[in-house]
Design a protein around this motif. Structure first.
Motif, PDB file in Angstrom:
ATOM      1  N   LEU A   1     -63.792 -54.882  68.994  1.00 29.36           N
ATOM      2  CA  LEU A   1     -64.450 -53.624  68.617  1.00 29.36           C
ATOM      3  C   LEU A   1     -64.880 -53.619  67.157  1.00 29.36           C
ATOM      4  CD1 LEU A   1     -62.183 -51.042  70.481  1.00 29.36           C
ATOM      5  CD2 LEU A   1     -64.538 -51.648  71.035  1.00 29.36           C
ATOM      6  N   GLU A   2     -64.078 -54.234  66.287  1.00 30.75           N
ATOM      7  CA  GLU A   2     -64.421 -54.232  64.868  1.00 30.75           C
ATOM      8  C   GLU A   2     -65.738 -54.956  64.640  1.00 30.75           C
ATOM      9  OE1 GLU A   2     -64.809 -55.113  60.789  1.00 30.75           O
ATOM     10  OE2 GLU A   2     -64.526 -56.658  62.330  1.00 30.75           O
ATOM     11  N   GLU A   3     -65.928 -56.038  65.362  1.00 27.68           N
ATOM     12  CA  GLU A   3     -67.193 -56.769  65.242  1.00 27.68           C
ATOM     13  C   GLU A   3     -68.344 -55.973  65.833  1.00 27.68           C
ATOM     14  OE1 GLU A   3     -69.218 -61.039  66.599  1.00 27.68           O
ATOM     15  OE2 GLU A   3     -67.115 -60.615  67.040  1.00 27.68           O
ATOM     16  N   GLU A   4     -68.095 -55.277  66.966  1.00 28.32           N
ATOM     17  CA  GLU A   4     -69.141 -54.517  67.656  1.00 28.32           C
ATOM     18  C   GLU A   4     -69.521 -53.246  66.900  1.00 28.32           C
ATOM     19  OE1 GLU A   4     -71.856 -53.679  70.794  1.00 28.32           O
ATOM     20  OE2 GLU A   4     -70.750 -55.507  70.271  1.00 28.32           O
ATOM     21  N   LEU A   5     -68.533 -52.580  66.303  1.00 27.80           N
ATOM     22  CA  LEU A   5     -68.764 -51.265  65.715  1.00 27.80           C
ATOM     23  C   LEU A   5     -68.805 -51.273  64.192  1.00 27.80           C
ATOM     24  CD1 LEU A   5     -66.358 -49.164  67.997  1.00 27.80           C
ATOM     25  CD2 LEU A   5     -68.807 -49.559  68.301  1.00 27.80           C
ATOM     26  N   ARG A   6     -68.737 -52.429  63.580  1.00 27.92           N
ATOM     27  CA  ARG A   6     -68.626 -52.535  62.122  1.00 27.92           C
ATOM     28  C   ARG A   6     -69.723 -51.751  61.405  1.00 27.92           C
ATOM     29  NH1 ARG A   6     -69.079 -58.147  61.232  1.00 27.92           N
ATOM     30  NH2 ARG A   6     -66.914 -58.276  61.933  1.00 27.92           N
TER      31      ARG A   6
END
Length: 641
Positions: free
Chosen positions: A177-182
């Motif tokens: 999620l961190e990569e997707e929503l950064r």
């Protein structure tokens, strides 16, 4: 005899029944060359008798994009990807091809399969509408709104996890999620830090179940946010929310909609037409004001007789119309829904009978009811509602004819007994003859209407005034209108005044059938009326004899004499100084009725105000002399000398 369902028997039918993939309904069997000359009939089992499943499969779209159905199994089927093997993993991430030029694949969804992870997320998303983390299959799809809304809570809870297995599963989800929503999270933080927002990221600050703030018609309002989305055609961001309302029987929610027009760049969050209450600069003060107003609004459920001054909301042909109202109103949502069904109020998700502060915060500032003066069902703003200041001397100041002053107490006794239902006498037919009907007859301006008004005032109940113009003159219209009124008025404990009732009471004859029908209907309705009714008429000698048995008290008002007129002048003048006894006698000598005396004084007050002086005998004299000079030649109108 029981029918046995066997696969062997079904197979024997399949050997007999043959058909191609087309929808051929023919019962004629062809030979190898397509010849149907032999006309051999096909043999089918009775409809629905074979205990088997007959599968059909959708065909590929043709050149027009249309599909059909066939028995042939598609040749390009693949094995299901989610099976026992995929079920071993904490997460199943679905990916699809991406054509934006930045990456080859993009996330389609994340399926949560780890029970440890579900328990962790249940705490993160506590109270978040629409999420049930105890389901066997929990799937999240872009733009992953719940994680964007609760990202801080997700990160904080992640740091507190002590169980190694749970921490590993949480870290696995976090990395994805961190990569997707950064980018979204970073932009949201920067915008909120500066108190602004862009139109494309409005959805990031609106969380389902959150309290949002708006100003409608000049009134502060709070709502519970339900959902929001960008509208493709208009470009606006549409907000669906709910407020707390009352439908006459229960509290519940009513939907409210807002639109945030498309804008470029950034705007201050607090300048939006609707925004989360947490971004208001005076959140606590606003909450306190709205909760206090909600508590006052809650106290106005049920029936209330009040004074109102301000703007009210009505409807005409489906369009909202504003009215300026100043007068007494009856607040009663149940009656509003019953007698005004086209504008009835409905609620969903019923609440407890008593609200808590969280629900009072969301309460509407509107109450519904009836304006007695305007005879309209309307919505009233709560801040315009006041307690009635009663005139305790209204009945004492009523001037009745000489020799009939004792009737004042009789009229009041009848009215009070009916109001308190002390008179338990009923007719032979149950529900018949339980009302109190009083007839007041005489020339205009001698106190007929004032009698009914004074009774209502001293009893502190509503006065519902009707005239022939309100009811119409056709039998069908009168019956329909009176049925609702005769149900409504006793419900409120009100006094009903039917002013100038001559048209409904005139004696029947053998020629005017329409008039006879009107009188007959009115007589029948009076039989079953259970409240207090005053009938005023200027033609008491011409009423139908049938009314005599239905009238409990009859008062005949003659023209006012000098003593009565002096009393009326004195009452209207009140404590106004500058009027001697001789001047009062002079004014009382002028043959006026009560209404004319009131109008003279009103005009004299206007004259005095224009001259910037107190009201004096001279001002009254000017108005009376003006009346005398304009009086008809066939009558005598004395002035003041």
């Amino acid at each position: 005899m029981r029918t046995r369902c066997s696969r062997k028997r079904a197979a024997s039918y399949d050997e007999v029944i043959e058909s191609d993939d087309s929808s051929n309904n023919s019962n004629i069997e062809e030979d190898k060359n397509g010849d149907t000359s032999n006309k051999k009939p096909k043999h089918y089992a009775p409809t629905g008798s074979i205990c088997e499943v007959h599968n059909l499969y959708q065909t590929k779209p043709d050149e027009n994009g249309r599909t059909s159905w066939t028995k042939k199994v598609p040749s390009n089927l693949t094995s299901p990807a989610e099976n026992s093997e995929s079920g071993q993993y904490a997460l199943v991430v679905r990916n699809v091809k991406c054509y934006d030029g930045r990456r080859n694949l993009r996330l389609f969804s994340i399926v949560i399969q780890s029970d440890n992870l579900k328990q962790f997320l249940a705490g993160v998303f506590d109270g978040y509408p629409g999420l049930t983390m105890t389901l066997e299959r929990v799937e999240f799809k872009p733009p992953f709104k719940p994680f964007v809304h609760r990202w801080e809570a997700f990160c904080t809870s992640r740091e507190k996890v002590t169980d190694p297995t749970t921490r590993a599963h949480v870290d696995l989800l976090y990395r994805i999620l961190e990569e997707e929503l950064r980018d979204v999270i970073s932009r949201k933080r920067d915008l909120i830090l500066n108190g602004v927002i862009t139109h494309d990221l409005l959805w990031t600050i609106f969380e389902p179940g959150q309290v949002v703030f708006a100003v409608r018609a000049g009134y502060e309002r709070a709502f519970s946010f339900s959902s929001g989305e960008h509208h493709c055609q208009s470009g606006e961001f549409r907000v669906n929310a709910r407020c707390v309302d009352w439908d006459g029987e229960r509290f519940g929610f009513r939907p409210s909609n807002f639109a945030i027009p498309e804008f470029g760049g950034t705007l201050p969050i607090a300048s939006l037409p609707v925004f989360p209450l947490g971004y208001h600069g005076q959140e606590e003060a606003v909450r306190k004001r709205l909760v206090e107003r909600g508590a006052l609004w809650e106290a106005h459920k049920g029936y209330h007789y009040k004074q109102y001054e301000g703007v009210s909301i009505g409807s005409f042909m489906g369009q909202e119309i504003k009215f300026n109202i100043k007068g007494r109103v009856i607040i009663d949502t149940e009656a509003f829904n019953t007698f005004n069904p086209d504008e009835s109020v409905g609620v969903s998700s019923p609440l407890c009978k008593a609200l808590d502060d969280d629900k009072r915060l969301l309460a509407t500032p509107m109450v519904r009811g009836y304006s007695l003066k305007d005879k309209k069902w309307l919505e009233f703003y709560l801040d315009g509602v006041r307690d009635i200041v009663w005139d305790s001397r209204a009945f004492d100041s009523l001037v009745l004819p000489q020799g009939q002053q004792n009737l004042k107490q009789l009229i009041l006794a009848f009215a009070k007994a009916q109001s308190k239902q002390l008179d338990v006498f009923d007719d032979v037919v149950q529900g018949k003859g339980r009302g109190i009907i009083m007839q007041l007859s005489g020339p205009p301006g001698v106190g007929k209407t004032l009698t009914a008004e004074s009774v209502a005032e001293v009893m502190k109940v509503p006065l519902y005034v009707l005239s022939a113009g309100d009811l119409g003159t056709t039998a069908s219209h009168v019956e329909d209108a009176m049925k609702d009124i005769l149900r409504m008025v006793p419900k409120w404990g009100a006094v009903l005044l039917l002013d100038e009732a001559d048209v409904f009471m005139e004696a029947r004859n053998s020629t005017d059938l329409a008039r006879n029908e009107l009188v007959s209907i009115f007589l029948r309705l009076l039989e079953y009326y259970e409240g207090i009714l005053f009938l005023t008429t200027n033609r008491a000698d011409h009423i139908d004899p049938a009314f005599e048995s239905r009238i409990h008290v009859s008062v005949r008002y003659p023209d006012l004499d000098t003593a009565a007129r002096r009393q009326i002048w004195t009452q209207f003048l009140g404590t106004t100084p500058g009027f001697s006894s001789e001047q009062l006698e002079s004014m009382a000598a002028v043959p006026l009725n009560g209404r004319q005396i009131k109008n003279v004084l009103k005009t004299a007050h206007l004259l005095a105000r224009e001259q910037e002086s107190e009201l004096t005998y001279e001002h009254v004299g000017v108005v009376l002399n003006l009346r005398a000079s304009n009086a008809p030649t066939n009558g005598v109108q004395n002035g003041v000398h």
